[in-house]
Structures are given as C-alpha cells and as structure tokens.
Write an enzyme that holds these catalytic residues in place. Sequence first.
Site, PDB file in Angstrom:
ATOM      1  CD  GLU A 149      -3.032  -0.985  -0.122  1.00 14.04           C
ATOM      2  OE1 GLU A 149      -3.336   0.284  -0.522  1.00 14.04           O
ATOM      3  OE2 GLU A 149      -3.397  -2.245  -0.595  1.00 14.04           O
ATOM      4  CD1 TRP A 152      -1.491   0.099  -3.571  1.00  9.73           C
ATOM      5  CD2 TRP A 152      -2.260   1.192  -5.482  1.00  9.73           C
ATOM      6  NE1 TRP A 152      -2.237  -0.569  -4.336  1.00  9.73           N
ATOM      7  CE2 TRP A 152      -2.729  -0.170  -5.630  1.00  9.73           C
ATOM      8  CE3 TRP A 152      -2.205   2.139  -6.620  1.00  9.73           C
ATOM      9  CZ2 TRP A 152      -3.335  -0.610  -6.640  1.00  9.73           C
ATOM     10  CZ3 TRP A 152      -2.896   1.774  -7.624  1.00  9.73           C
ATOM     11  CH2 TRP A 152      -3.435   0.443  -7.558  1.00  9.73           C
ATOM     12  CD1 TRP A 180     -17.976  13.809 -17.135  1.00 10.01           C
ATOM     13  CD2 TRP A 180     -18.702  12.324 -15.396  1.00 10.01           C
ATOM     14  NE1 TRP A 180     -17.078  12.888 -16.889  1.00 10.01           N
ATOM     15  CE2 TRP A 180     -17.417  12.155 -15.941  1.00 10.01           C
ATOM     16  CE3 TRP A 180     -19.470  11.478 -14.700  1.00 10.01           C
ATOM     17  CZ2 TRP A 180     -16.551  10.780 -15.369  1.00 10.01           C
ATOM     18  CZ3 TRP A 180     -18.777  10.410 -14.290  1.00 10.01           C
ATOM     19  CH2 TRP A 180     -17.316  10.050 -14.666  1.00 10.01           C
ATOM     20  CG  ASN A 215      -8.406   2.789   0.656  1.00  9.47           C
ATOM     21  OD1 ASN A 215      -8.163   3.635  -0.191  1.00  9.47           O
ATOM     22  ND2 ASN A 215      -8.284   1.547   0.172  1.00  9.47           N
ATOM     23  CD1 TRP A 233     -12.987  11.860 -13.335  1.00 14.85           C
ATOM     24  CD2 TRP A 233     -11.683  12.874 -12.177  1.00 14.85           C
ATOM     25  NE1 TRP A 233     -12.051  12.161 -14.164  1.00 14.85           N
ATOM     26  CE2 TRP A 233     -11.144  12.947 -13.447  1.00 14.85           C
ATOM     27  CE3 TRP A 233     -10.790  13.413 -11.170  1.00 14.85           C
ATOM     28  CZ2 TRP A 233      -9.917  13.499 -13.790  1.00 14.85           C
ATOM     29  CZ3 TRP A 233      -9.711  14.035 -11.352  1.00 14.85           C
ATOM     30  CH2 TRP A 233      -9.170  14.037 -12.685  1.00 14.85           C
ATOM     31  CD1 TRP A 256     -10.220  11.913  -5.531  1.00 13.88           C
ATOM     32  CD2 TRP A 256     -12.513  11.417  -6.488  1.00 13.88           C
ATOM     33  NE1 TRP A 256     -11.284  12.214  -4.621  1.00 13.88           N
ATOM     34  CE2 TRP A 256     -12.434  11.768  -5.044  1.00 13.88           C
ATOM     35  CE3 TRP A 256     -13.562  10.960  -6.902  1.00 13.88           C
ATOM     36  CZ2 TRP A 256     -13.775  11.886  -4.441  1.00 13.88           C
ATOM     37  CZ3 TRP A 256     -14.651  10.847  -6.215  1.00 13.88           C
ATOM     38  CH2 TRP A 256     -14.844  11.389  -4.947  1.00 13.88           C
TER      39      TRP A 256
HETATM   40  C1  LIG Z   1     -11.123   8.800  -3.849  1.00 12.81           C
HETATM   41  C2  LIG Z   1      -9.784   8.482  -2.920  1.00 12.81           C
HETATM   42  C3  LIG Z   1      -8.934   9.739  -2.588  1.00 12.81           C
HETATM   43  C4  LIG Z   1      -7.645   9.380  -2.028  1.00 12.81           C
HETATM   44  N1  LIG Z   1      -7.060  10.558  -1.784  1.00 12.81           N
HETATM   45  C5  LIG Z   1      -5.779  10.556  -1.100  1.00 12.81           C
HETATM   46  C6  LIG Z   1      -5.051  11.522  -0.717  1.00 12.81           C
HETATM   47  O1  LIG Z   1      -5.346  12.584  -0.917  1.00 12.81           O
HETATM   48  N2  LIG Z   1      -3.800  11.459   0.068  1.00 12.81           N
HETATM   49  C7  LIG Z   1      -3.727  10.003   0.484  1.00 12.81           C
HETATM   50  O2  LIG Z   1      -2.487  10.164   1.333  1.00 12.81           O
HETATM   51  N3  LIG Z   1      -4.356   8.986   0.114  1.00 12.81           N
HETATM   52  C8  LIG Z   1      -5.383   9.073  -0.550  1.00 12.81           C
HETATM   53  N4  LIG Z   1      -6.122   8.031  -0.774  1.00 12.81           N
HETATM   54  C9  LIG Z   1      -5.630   6.870  -0.608  1.00 12.81           C
HETATM   55  C10 LIG Z   1      -5.958   6.110   0.813  1.00 12.81           C
HETATM   56  O3  LIG Z   1      -7.434   6.005   0.873  1.00 12.81           O
HETATM   57  C11 LIG Z   1      -5.208   6.807   1.950  1.00 12.81           C
HETATM   58  O4  LIG Z   1      -3.878   6.754   1.596  1.00 12.81           O
HETATM   59  C12 LIG Z   1      -5.462   5.901   3.164  1.00 12.81           C
HETATM   60  O5  LIG Z   1      -6.882   5.964   3.543  1.00 12.81           O
HETATM   61  C13 LIG Z   1      -4.752   6.511   4.382  1.00 12.81           C
HETATM   62  O6  LIG Z   1      -4.983   5.800   5.638  1.00 12.81           O
HETATM   63  P1  LIG Z   1      -3.798   5.102   6.327  1.00 12.81           P
HETATM   64  O7  LIG Z   1      -2.581   5.990   6.386  1.00 12.81           O
HETATM   65  O8  LIG Z   1      -4.258   4.333   7.453  1.00 12.81           O
HETATM   66  O9  LIG Z   1      -3.384   3.944   5.154  1.00 12.81           O
HETATM   67  P2  LIG Z   1      -2.792   2.416   5.409  1.00 12.81           P
HETATM   68  O10 LIG Z   1      -3.460   1.548   4.749  1.00 12.81           O
HETATM   69  O11 LIG Z   1      -2.352   2.370   6.896  1.00 12.81           O
HETATM   70  O12 LIG Z   1      -1.525   2.568   4.268  1.00 12.81           O
HETATM   71  C14 LIG Z   1      -0.228   3.182   4.643  1.00 12.81           C
HETATM   72  C15 LIG Z   1       0.108   4.285   3.865  1.00 12.81           C
HETATM   73  O13 LIG Z   1       0.016   3.693   2.278  1.00 12.81           O
HETATM   74  C16 LIG Z   1      -0.260   4.803   1.488  1.00 12.81           C
HETATM   75  N5  LIG Z   1      -1.617   4.367   0.625  1.00 12.81           N
HETATM   76  C17 LIG Z   1      -2.499   3.430   1.235  1.00 12.81           C
HETATM   77  N6  LIG Z   1      -3.600   3.171   0.198  1.00 12.81           N
HETATM   78  C18 LIG Z   1      -3.063   4.133  -0.753  1.00 12.81           C
HETATM   79  C19 LIG Z   1      -3.541   4.357  -1.989  1.00 12.81           C
HETATM   80  N7  LIG Z   1      -4.783   3.541  -2.481  1.00 12.81           N
HETATM   81  N8  LIG Z   1      -3.329   5.121  -2.700  1.00 12.81           N
HETATM   82  C20 LIG Z   1      -2.202   5.716  -2.427  1.00 12.81           C
HETATM   83  N9  LIG Z   1      -1.404   5.483  -1.265  1.00 12.81           N
HETATM   84  C21 LIG Z   1      -1.984   4.847  -0.453  1.00 12.81           C
HETATM   85  C22 LIG Z   1      -0.547   6.024   2.382  1.00 12.81           C
HETATM   86  O14 LIG Z   1       0.301   6.853   2.256  1.00 12.81           O
HETATM   87  C23 LIG Z   1      -1.118   5.443   3.870  1.00 12.81           C
HETATM   88  O15 LIG Z   1      -0.607   6.162   4.577  1.00 12.81           O
HETATM   89  C24 LIG Z   1      -7.209   8.106  -1.486  1.00 12.81           C
HETATM   90  C25 LIG Z   1      -8.187   6.918  -2.003  1.00 12.81           C
HETATM   91  C26 LIG Z   1      -9.501   7.251  -2.519  1.00 12.81           C
HETATM   92  C27 LIG Z   1     -10.111   6.067  -2.890  1.00 12.81           C
END
Ligand SMILES: Cc1cc2nc3c(=O)[nH]c(=O)nc-3n(C[C@H](O)[C@H](O)[C@H](O)COP(=O)(O)OP(=O)(O)OC[C@H]3O[C@@H](n4cnc5c(N)ncnc54)[C@H](O)[C@@H]3O)c2cc1C
Length: 354
Positions: A149, A152, A180, A215, A233, A256
């Site tokens: 993750e 990602w 849209w 997420n 979006w 997005w």
């Molecule tokens: C519509 C949408 C918008 C989002 N906008 C953002 C945003 O502006 N900033 C952001 O940091 N994340 C964003 N995310 C990705 C993700 O939702 C968050 O990173 C995550 O929820 C953060 O929570 P956590 O630190 O507990 O994640 P954990 O599950 O603990 O993951 C650890 C770290 O991995 C990274 N990560 C995890 N999932 C993703 C992902 N899908 N894409 C990119 N990095 C990821 C983050 O840096 C996160 O802190 C978005 C997801 C969606 C679906």
Amino acid sequence: MLTEPWTVRTGTGSYYKVFTPYWKAVRALYAPPPPQPRLESLQASQKLNTDNLDAWQLHPHKPDWSDGLSSAWRPGEAGAKDRLGAFLQKGIGFYDRHRNRPDLDHGTSRLSPHLAWGEIAPSTIWRAVQHHISAHEADVDGAMVFLSELVWRDFAYVLLFHKPNLAIENYNQDFDLMPWRASETDLLAWQQGQTGYPIVDAGMRELWTTGWMHNRVRMIVASFLTKHLLLPWQHGETWFWDTLVDADAASNSASWQWTAGSGADAAPYFRVFNPISQGEKFDETGDYVRKWCPELSRLPGKYLYAPWKADPVTLAKAGIRLGHTYPAPIIEHTAGRQRALDAYATLKRRRDAA
Ligand SMILES: Cc1cc2nc3c(=O)[nH]c(=O)nc-3n(C[C@H](O)[C@H](O)[C@H](O)COP(=O)(O)OP(=O)(O)OC[C@H]3O[C@@H](n4cnc5c(N)ncnc54)[C@H](O)[C@@H]3O)c2cc1C
C-alpha cells in the site's frame, strides 16, 4: 518517496502503468537508505518574527471548525512515530484481514497525514516494518500487504510525474466523451453527508469532522459520486483536496481517477459499488455508521445500511422519520446503477464513432 518517480522502469524503458508489476519491481530492488543525521539547525525560507505558532494566528475562528481535527490528530514527528508504534503493535499483523474494516481503530495505520506533511519518511516506515518482522515472523503477511500500500503512494507519483495534469484531465482520454451530469443539489448532499445512504453519509461526515476517511469508504463515496450521481470525478477530487488532512496531489488525483475508471490500471467503470452491501460487508459491527450517523444508532443492524427498507414501526421505535431526521435516498440504487451503465455505453458509442 521510496524511489524517485523516474527511476523504476519496465524492461522496455517506459514507466509502469500497471500497479502489480510496479510493486514487484520495487520490492525486488528497494532497500531503505540509512537514516539521515539529525539536523542541527534549519534555515527558514523567509524571515519569521517569531516561532511561536499561536502568534501566527492561523487558527480558524468565526467559526472555529477545527475541533474534530485537533482531537483526531497530533501533528508533528512525535505524533507520527507514536502512530507508527501503535500500528506495529496492534495493527500490522492483522492488516491483510482488517484493512477494509472502517469500524476498527487499528485496521490501518492512519499515517497518511504524517506522510503527506513530511513528518515521517516512507523509508523510516519501511525500515521499522523490516525490523518488526525480523522479531515477529507471524506478522509477515500483514506487513507485506501494508508495504504494497505504501508503494501505491509512489505509484501515484509515477503517474503524476508523467501526467502533470492528473488532477484535472482524464488519464484515459476516452472519458472526455462521458456524458456527466451537473447537479449542485446532489453535489451538496454528497458533500454534507445527506445522501440517504448511511455508509456514504458516515464517510463524508467523518471526512468533514476529522479530515480523514477510511480507504474502503473513500472508494465507496467516490463510486457513489461518479456512478450513482454521475457527477465528474473532478468535483470529488476538489472536495477531498479542500477537506482531507492527508490531501496529496498524486494520491488524490490517481485514486479519484482509479475509482472513476478513467485512470491508469483503474477499476473498470462498469464496476459499480453497491452502497448497501458494501456497508453490510465492511462495517461488520455497525459501529462506524452508528458513530457518524448517530440519528440511526437505534436502528437494528438489518436495516442500518438501507433504513428505507425498515417498516414504519421499526423506524418509529428507532426514533427515525425518513425525510426529516434522516434523508430518504437521493437516488434509488438500481436506477442509479443503470443510469451509470447507460452513460458508459454512450461513451463507448461516441468513442467508436469518433
Ligand atoms: C478517492 C480517493 C482519494 C484518496 N485521496 C488520498 C489523498 O489525498 N492522500 C492520501 O494519502 N491518500 C489518498 N487516498 C488513498 C488512501 O485512501 C489513503 O492513503 C489511506 O486511506 C490513508 O489511511 P492510512 O494511512 O491508514 O493507510 P494505510 O492502509 O495504513 O496505508 C499506509 C500508507 O500507504 C499509502 N496508501 C495506502 N493506500 C493508498 C492508495 N490507495 N493510494 C496511495 N497511497 C496509499 C498512504 O500513504 C498510507 O498512509 C485516496 C483514496 C481514494 C479512494
């Protein structure tokens, strides 16, 4: 970043557009560098009269909307390290099984705001995870999913580096042909958590109050906006950008576009999340919806994700008057799904005719 976005290349020398091979490549070649030595002094980019933050008067007033943010987060490096420590102790071993559960406190790390503001480096996290699994072998499955993750996040930067307009323009230009809708009313209902779909509303209210959303719920609300409501979006991207404490130029745009179907390696547009079954499946205990939609808290679990299905007696016992204490759904699920699929069929017709 773990690696700079121009460094990891496919066999043919281009950048990765699909996540899984990118993750495999990073996993094979990445080793976190040793930590940087402690900084003795830090030069401010402009002359500051004082380093007393309160004196800068940044804190919002009239109204002060920041209460929920201050109780949810401890900004700064110490807060980031505490968060990482707690997650290694309580969350990482279960991450592969619990990361989709918004009703659990330690299902995910909640490190995203700290990463977004540079309060902790991804290499520090990677090193700590390696260290943790060397002593706790049983946690390795959860740890590897967690590291993927984190990758990602880098992958989103690869996309942004190669498509600097990722926040505005469709990565897949076919989506320029998408019919849209425009509806201020629907957009407002979504932003304010008043759609009548409890899992969507819970997520939007969590976002407004704490600046963060789980997420899984981000995916559900994003799908709802771009599919059930058929709104572009970019509206969602902008709202998230304004309200998230972890707002990140790359992750936000890439995610997005991923949900809307217009991104690289995106979820196909025809995969429309069902906001009822998603709630039932992932908010297993119901604690998440009950916390953020307290007006539904007395509703039995069976109806918690679709209150309009409850009979009048059950609703009355739970103190709910649909349309008064909690909104009726702004779009019926099957009709919204069908409208989205029809719009996608129009896109395909337009593309084939072009
Ligand atoms: C519509 C949408 C918008 C989002 N906008 C953002 C945003 O502006 N900033 C952001 O940091 N994340 C964003 N995310 C990705 C993700 O939702 C968050 O990173 C995550 O929820 C953060 O929570 P956590 O630190 O507990 O994640 P954990 O599950 O603990 O993951 C650890 C770290 O991995 C990274 N990560 C995890 N999932 C993703 C992902 N899908 N894409 C990119 N990095 C990821 C983050 O840096 C996160 O802190 C978005 C997801 C969606 C679906």
